[in-house]
Design a protein around this motif. Structure first.
Motif, PDB file in Angstrom:
ATOM      1  N   GLU B 226      37.434  39.577  35.017  1.00  0.00           N
ATOM      2  CA  GLU B 226      37.905  38.238  34.318  1.00  0.00           C
ATOM      3  C   GLU B 226      39.453  38.689  34.179  1.00  0.00           C
ATOM      4  OE1 GLU B 226      36.464  34.999  34.839  1.00  0.00           O
ATOM      5  OE2 GLU B 226      35.197  36.056  35.904  1.00  0.00           O
ATOM      6  N   ASN B 227      40.439  37.581  33.419  1.00  0.00           N
ATOM      7  CA  ASN B 227      41.399  37.675  32.988  1.00  0.00           C
ATOM      8  C   ASN B 227      41.275  38.340  31.458  1.00  0.00           C
ATOM      9  OD1 ASN B 227      42.771  36.509  34.971  1.00  0.00           O
ATOM     10  ND2 ASN B 227      43.053  34.439  34.155  1.00  0.00           N
ATOM     11  N   GLY B 228      41.773  39.504  31.308  1.00  0.00           N
ATOM     12  CA  GLY B 228      41.651  40.158  29.840  1.00  0.00           C
ATOM     13  C   GLY B 228      40.741  41.123  30.101  1.00  0.00           C
ATOM     14  N   GLN B 229      40.178  41.260  31.270  1.00  0.00           N
ATOM     15  CA  GLN B 229      39.142  42.308  31.392  1.00  0.00           C
ATOM     16  C   GLN B 229      39.635  43.453  32.373  1.00  0.00           C
ATOM     17  OE1 GLN B 229      35.579  40.108  32.850  1.00  0.00           O
ATOM     18  NE2 GLN B 229      34.671  40.675  30.833  1.00  0.00           N
ATOM     19  N   PHE B 230      39.252  44.526  32.446  1.00  0.00           N
ATOM     20  CA  PHE B 230      39.792  45.779  33.110  1.00  0.00           C
ATOM     21  C   PHE B 230      38.458  46.460  33.829  1.00  0.00           C
ATOM     22  CE2 PHE B 230      42.340  45.190  29.224  1.00  0.00           C
ATOM     23  CZ  PHE B 230      43.415  44.980  29.785  1.00  0.00           C
ATOM     24  N   ASN B 231      39.044  46.878  34.843  1.00  0.00           N
ATOM     25  CA  ASN B 231      38.119  47.914  35.685  1.00  0.00           C
ATOM     26  C   ASN B 231      39.190  49.107  35.823  1.00  0.00           C
ATOM     27  OD1 ASN B 231      36.842  49.321  37.370  1.00  0.00           O
ATOM     28  ND2 ASN B 231      36.372  47.511  38.804  1.00  0.00           N
ATOM     29  N   ILE B 232      39.183  49.986  34.796  1.00  0.00           N
ATOM     30  CA  ILE B 232      39.991  51.004  34.688  1.00  0.00           C
ATOM     31  C   ILE B 232      41.416  50.694  34.551  1.00  0.00           C
ATOM     32  CG2 ILE B 232      40.811  53.253  35.733  1.00  0.00           C
ATOM     33  CD1 ILE B 232      38.073  53.442  37.299  1.00  0.00           C
ATOM     34  N   ALA B 233      42.001  50.601  33.211  1.00  0.00           N
ATOM     35  CA  ALA B 233      43.170  50.365  32.920  1.00  0.00           C
ATOM     36  C   ALA B 233      43.860  51.667  33.068  1.00  0.00           C
ATOM     37  CB  ALA B 233      43.258  49.875  31.280  1.00  0.00           C
ATOM     38  N   HIS B 234      44.686  51.795  34.120  1.00  0.00           N
ATOM     39  CA  HIS B 234      44.993  53.262  34.550  1.00  0.00           C
ATOM     40  C   HIS B 234      46.486  53.612  34.154  1.00  0.00           C
ATOM     41  CE1 HIS B 234      45.697  56.955  37.189  1.00  0.00           C
ATOM     42  NE2 HIS B 234      44.592  56.961  36.827  1.00  0.00           N
ATOM     43  N   GLY B 235      47.248  52.642  33.697  1.00  0.00           N
ATOM     44  CA  GLY B 235      48.780  52.743  33.243  1.00  0.00           C
ATOM     45  C   GLY B 235      49.046  51.369  32.393  1.00  0.00           C
ATOM     46  N   ILE B 236      49.911  51.555  31.564  1.00  0.00           N
ATOM     47  CA  ILE B 236      50.604  50.860  30.758  1.00  0.00           C
ATOM     48  C   ILE B 236      52.095  50.767  30.550  1.00  0.00           C
ATOM     49  CG2 ILE B 236      50.181  51.979  28.509  1.00  0.00           C
ATOM     50  CD1 ILE B 236      49.148  49.251  27.331  1.00  0.00           C
ATOM     51  N   ALA B 237      52.908  49.651  30.283  1.00  0.00           N
ATOM     52  CA  ALA B 237      54.255  49.773  30.100  1.00  0.00           C
ATOM     53  C   ALA B 237      54.621  48.315  29.433  1.00  0.00           C
ATOM     54  CB  ALA B 237      55.089  49.773  31.654  1.00  0.00           C
ATOM     55  N   VAL B 238      55.631  48.424  28.524  1.00  0.00           N
ATOM     56  CA  VAL B 238      55.910  47.399  27.846  1.00  0.00           C
ATOM     57  C   VAL B 238      57.720  46.997  28.225  1.00  0.00           C
ATOM     58  CG1 VAL B 238      56.272  46.308  25.619  1.00  0.00           C
ATOM     59  CG2 VAL B 238      54.554  47.975  25.867  1.00  0.00           C
ATOM     60  N   ASP B 239      57.776  45.748  28.186  1.00  0.00           N
ATOM     61  CA  ASP B 239      58.953  45.400  28.583  1.00  0.00           C
ATOM     62  C   ASP B 239      60.124  44.994  27.491  1.00  0.00           C
ATOM     63  OD1 ASP B 239      58.650  42.820  27.877  1.00  0.00           O
ATOM     64  OD2 ASP B 239      58.534  41.769  29.769  1.00  0.00           O
ATOM     65  N   ALA B 240      61.224  45.028  27.389  1.00  0.00           N
ATOM     66  CA  ALA B 240      62.022  44.578  26.216  1.00  0.00           C
ATOM     67  C   ALA B 240      61.768  43.311  25.456  1.00  0.00           C
ATOM     68  CB  ALA B 240      63.599  44.358  26.742  1.00  0.00           C
ATOM     69  N   GLN B 241      60.773  42.416  26.091  1.00  0.00           N
ATOM     70  CA  GLN B 241      60.572  41.214  25.098  1.00  0.00           C
ATOM     71  C   GLN B 241      59.292  41.708  24.458  1.00  0.00           C
ATOM     72  OE1 GLN B 241      62.338  40.572  28.144  1.00  0.00           O
ATOM     73  NE2 GLN B 241      63.750  40.404  26.636  1.00  0.00           N
ATOM     74  N   GLY B 242      58.743  42.759  24.700  1.00  0.00           N
ATOM     75  CA  GLY B 242      57.581  43.209  24.203  1.00  0.00           C
ATOM     76  C   GLY B 242      56.156  42.646  24.938  1.00  0.00           C
ATOM     77  N   ASN B 243      56.236  42.178  26.040  1.00  0.00           N
ATOM     78  CA  ASN B 243      55.303  42.044  27.038  1.00  0.00           C
ATOM     79  C   ASN B 243      54.563  43.341  27.600  1.00  0.00           C
ATOM     80  OD1 ASN B 243      55.426  38.907  27.125  1.00  0.00           O
ATOM     81  ND2 ASN B 243      57.572  39.495  28.132  1.00  0.00           N
ATOM     82  N   VAL B 244      53.311  43.152  27.608  1.00  0.00           N
ATOM     83  CA  VAL B 244      52.392  44.544  27.883  1.00  0.00           C
ATOM     84  C   VAL B 244      52.002  44.304  29.216  1.00  0.00           C
ATOM     85  CG1 VAL B 244      50.492  45.877  27.352  1.00  0.00           C
ATOM     86  CG2 VAL B 244      51.925  44.633  25.466  1.00  0.00           C
ATOM     87  N   TYR B 245      52.261  45.134  30.215  1.00  0.00           N
ATOM     88  CA  TYR B 245      51.950  45.269  31.625  1.00  0.00           C
ATOM     89  C   TYR B 245      50.778  46.440  31.825  1.00  0.00           C
ATOM     90  CZ  TYR B 245      56.221  42.444  32.261  1.00  0.00           C
ATOM     91  OH  TYR B 245      57.132  41.692  31.948  1.00  0.00           O
ATOM     92  N   VAL B 246      49.571  45.937  32.267  1.00  0.00           N
ATOM     93  CA  VAL B 246      48.606  46.845  32.265  1.00  0.00           C
ATOM     94  C   VAL B 246      48.102  47.188  34.027  1.00  0.00           C
ATOM     95  CG1 VAL B 246      46.227  47.542  31.710  1.00  0.00           C
ATOM     96  CG2 VAL B 246      47.657  46.393  30.129  1.00  0.00           C
ATOM     97  N   ALA B 247      48.203  48.328  34.344  1.00  0.00           N
ATOM     98  CA  ALA B 247      47.757  48.680  35.796  1.00  0.00           C
ATOM     99  C   ALA B 247      46.376  48.616  35.824  1.00  0.00           C
ATOM    100  CB  ALA B 247      48.538  49.813  36.156  1.00  0.00           C
ATOM    101  N   ASP B 248      45.836  47.542  36.193  1.00  0.00           N
ATOM    102  CA  ASP B 248      44.362  47.356  36.162  1.00  0.00           C
ATOM    103  C   ASP B 248      43.917  47.680  37.563  1.00  0.00           C
ATOM    104  OD1 ASP B 248      41.738  46.324  35.954  1.00  0.00           O
ATOM    105  OD2 ASP B 248      42.202  44.273  35.777  1.00  0.00           O
ATOM    106  N   SER B 249      43.588  48.881  37.748  1.00  0.00           N
ATOM    107  CA  SER B 249      43.549  49.484  39.165  1.00  0.00           C
ATOM    108  C   SER B 249      42.415  49.093  39.809  1.00  0.00           C
ATOM    109  CB  SER B 249      43.648  51.219  39.218  1.00  0.00           C
ATOM    110  OG  SER B 249      42.730  51.746  38.363  1.00  0.00           O
ATOM    111  N   GLY B 250      41.187  49.135  39.175  1.00  0.00           N
ATOM    112  CA  GLY B 250      40.060  48.806  40.086  1.00  0.00           C
ATOM    113  C   GLY B 250      39.891  47.417  40.365  1.00  0.00           C
ATOM    114  N   ASN B 251      40.681  46.684  39.522  1.00  0.00           N
ATOM    115  CA  ASN B 251      40.715  45.027  39.991  1.00  0.00           C
ATOM    116  C   ASN B 251      42.078  44.888  40.869  1.00  0.00           C
ATOM    117  OD1 ASN B 251      38.516  44.200  38.546  1.00  0.00           O
ATOM    118  ND2 ASN B 251      39.452  44.131  36.736  1.00  0.00           N
TER     119      ASN B 251
END
Lengths: 351, 358
Positions: B226-251
């Motif tokens: 579901e949104n907000g759930q993860f199947n292996i959160a394998h990477g993360i990055a944050v942009d200049a506005q503070g948004n968080v990008y999560v590489a949810d690889s299994g999904n």
């Protein structure tokens, strides 16, 4: 490096496998001419503080330098010059070294190490840097599970299961004997892409099946010679891994090498088994010199712990067919043998 | 990793639609330097889990150089060693090793450099995030290494996570813990205020947020699709506005959150993101790798370039062993939009890529 679980996994495998292999196999070929030889005294000269453990792999490059892949406290790869003088260590402490099995040198003097502890085949350039790897070491966090001796089912194209040896044809295609967990030969192209395999993850004794393919060599025509150790034979394939011949009169083929040049010779070792069960020295331990077509030209050596004898030959180098370098597991030793084939009794050679 | 990628493979088989969508993605032409780093003779890269650059262009590599050693003869299995952190200058010359014999260096997972050139290491087996200052001194620690290992490792089904390890509490939780007890974390990122976001990871399925001093703020996420759930959160990055990008690889998606963990959107059709980075500067781009599993180099492997909106600009590369091919990319460093460093698990190397504007 996984010193705690290594004993738990590897020793049971050896004991289990050891019991299967403990029986020596007497070669069917009889009345084979004995080729006289001498072992060169004090061949490899080590600097103080450096020792060989089990000598698993030995190979020479075009300059005659000698490479030895050995199980000491850590698995290590050493280079010596053509006179046996120590030159350097290669790949010290790298991620692919855990439990040495084979080293080979290709036509461009790249050095290839086959490690059955990491399930990797490593290609070093002549400068000693890793330029390509085949296989994938099980991740440490799953290694205890992945390293179990259970078969790798099904055999993956790019995952090796305790591989044993590597060879190349003139085009640079790579042939890997794989191994103790899988029982197959895999052909990759020179860039490491899977092309084909023969055999499978399951052992078998039919033609085109293997039970511990333990050594591999390729002749100038691209034919592939596989030491099918626990099937007491050598299997020969064409370059596309189609069946060509089976040589089953040479005992247990532990390891194989083919000399270069216009007239190539084939060498195979009926090594005495680990553990030295009673009577094993009487019927095993010898090396055969053959024509590529399987004609046996002669034999030399015998099981012994003395200098000049063999104690579980694990690998041979035959870049010069009259100067064979052998690596022995149980004598922690590398010997250089000077053969005198002209002095061999030329009574009937045996097919 | 392998379990992760099996999941990815299964997902790949199920999503023929995304494959069709990808076929129209423009190819970005590029060149590679496959051996940009010069080593002392006795130092070799193993699997390159992490690569990052600092503001001077120095290159940091966190690599798996061996399996951790388990002491024999002790009452409990104690793990030591297995990974090393190296620094090179921008020409690729070896500078130094950092964190020799660190208590937390077991199985390398990632290295990142923050805006002050601090060096952050994420270790998958010690389940620690270690901050070194630019001089290589430890400044901050998140998580704690297990005092001892459970061997053999508990099977996957018993833990709720992929082939995990026993933590202090025993079996691994499948959902996140509200603390800094990580279970095989994968990556770390920061926002402009210095808040720390940890992708956690293989064992847990959550993002943990800390303030700049390492005080736990919150975590969000659980295992699922579901949104907000993860199947292996394998990477993360944050942009200049503070948004968080999560590489949810299994999904097979990148999820985007605000800094409080509120789901904003997801980015699909870029394969199974295993490594992610965001370029600096006024116009930011995302790079994300659809990394191939180690057991197959005959599919996947391409890297995507995207707008922050998720609009795909182009893609490049494929799985393989040659230069310009990729073997299970685990890290991308994109301090420059046109010059990337990629770290490969499968090929034990760092490639320096120069992208061309088409």
């Amino acid at each position: 490096m996984n010193r705690w679980w290594a004993p738990c996994l590897i020793i049971p495998v050896l004991l289990f496998g050891g019991s299967a292999f403990a029986q020596a196999t007497k070669a069917k070929a009889q009345n084979v001419p004995e080729i006289p030889y001498e072992s060169v005294p004090n061949f490899l000269k080590f600097p103080p503080g450096l020792y060989l453990g089990e000598a698993m792999g030995v190979a020479t490059n075009s300059k005659g330098h000698i490479f030895v892949y050995t199980r000491s406290a850590n698995t290590r790869l050493f280079e010596f010059d053509q006179n046996g003088k120590y030159v350097r260590e290669i790949g010290e402490g790298n991620y692919g070294f855990e439990f040495a099995h084979s080293v080979r040198v290709d036509s461009e003097d790249n050095i290839w190490a086959v490690d059955e502890g990491t399930n990797m085949v490593l290609k070093f350039n002549p400068a000693g840097r890793i330029v390509m790897v085949l296989g994938h070491r099980p991740d440490a966090v799953v290694g205890v599970i992945a390293q179990s001796p259970a078969p790798n089912v099904p055999a993956e194209k790019y995952i090796l299961g305790r591989p044993t040896d590597v060879a190349w044809d003139a085009q640079g295609n790579i042939f890997v004997s794989d191994g103790y967990i899988n029982h197959r030969v895999v052909k990759y192209d020179k860039n490491g892409r899977f092309l084909k395999q023969i055999g499978s993850e399951k052992p078998g004794s039919e033609p085109n099946q293997f039970n511990t393919p333990h050594g591999i060599a390729v002749d100038a025509q691209g034919n592939v010679y596989v030491s099918d150790r626990a099937n007491h034979r050598m299997q020969v394939f064409d370059n596309n891994l189609g069946p060509k011949a089976i040589y089953d009169n040479i005992g247990d083929s532990w390891t194989v090498c083919i000399s270069p040049g216009p007239h190539q010779y084939l060498f195979t070792s009926n090594s005495n088994p680990n553990g030295n069960p009673p009577g094993s020295w009487d019927i095993s331990g010898e090396i055969y010199k053959m024509e590529l077509d399987g004609t046996i030209l002669g034999r030399f050596g015998h099981a012994s712990k003395e200098f000049g004898g063999f104690q579980v030959v694990h690998m041979m180098d035959c870049r010069n067919p009259n100067e064979i370098i052998v690596a022995e597991i149980e004598s922690w030793r590398v010997q250089k043998l000077i053969l005198k084939p002209q002095a061999a009794k030329v009574s009937a050679s045996v097919k | 990793m392998r379990h992760n990628l099996q999941v990815i493979l299964a997902a790949a088989l199920l999503s023929g639609i995304s494959a069709i969508a990808q076929s129209s993605v423009p190819e970005i032409s590029f060149d590679s330097t496959a051996d940009p780093l010069k080593f002392p003779t006795n130092i070799h890269l193993g699997e390159v889990a992490g690569v990052a650059t600092n503001s001077r262009g120095d290159i940091f590599v966190y690599t798996r150089t061996g399996h951790p050693t388990i002491s024999i003869g002790t009452a409990r299995p104690l793990a030591h060693g297995g990974s090393r952190l190296f620094q090179f200058d921008k020409t690729g010359k070896f500078v130094r090793e950092i964190g020799q014999d660190s208590y937390g260096f077991l199985v390398a997972q990632q290295v990142r450099i923050d805006s002050q050139d601090n060096i952050w290491v994420v270790d998958q087996m010690s389940s620690m995030v270690i901050k070194f200052d630019p001089n290589g001194q430890v400044q901050l620690l998140l998580g704690r290494k297990s005092e001892s290992e459970r061997l053999p490792a508990p099977p996957q089904a018993a833990t709720g996570g992929p082939a995990g390890r026993g933590g202090r509490g025993g079996a691994l939780p499948g959902a996140g813990q509200q603390s800094d007890v990580f279970q095989r974390p994968t990556d770390v990122a920061w926002d402009a205020a210095g808040n720390i976001y940890v992708a956690d990871g293989y064992g847990n399925s959550r993002i943990a947020k800390f303030d700049k001093n390492g005080k736990f703020v919150k975590s969000w996420g659980s295992r699922g699709s579901e949104n907000g759930q993860f199947n292996i959160a394998h990477g993360i990055a944050v942009d200049a506005q503070g948004n968080v990008y999560v590489a949810d690889s299994g999904n097979k998606r990148i999820q985007v959150f605000d800094g409080d963990g509120k789901f904003k959107t997801q980015i699909l059709n870029v394969g199974a993101p295993a490594a992610i980075c965001i370029t600096p500067g006024p116009r930011q781009y995302i790079y994300s790798s659809n990394s191939n599993p180690p057991e197959n180099i005959d599919a996947d492997g391409e890297i995507y370039k995207m707008e922050l909106s998720g609009k795909v600009v182009g893609k490049f590369g494929k799985a393989g062993k040659l230069p310009k091919e990729f073997g299970t990319v685990n890290a991308i460093s994109c301090r420059s939009e046109s010059e990337l460093m990629v770290g490969e698990i499968g090929n034990w190397r760092v490639q320096k890529l120069t992208l061309h504007s088409n």
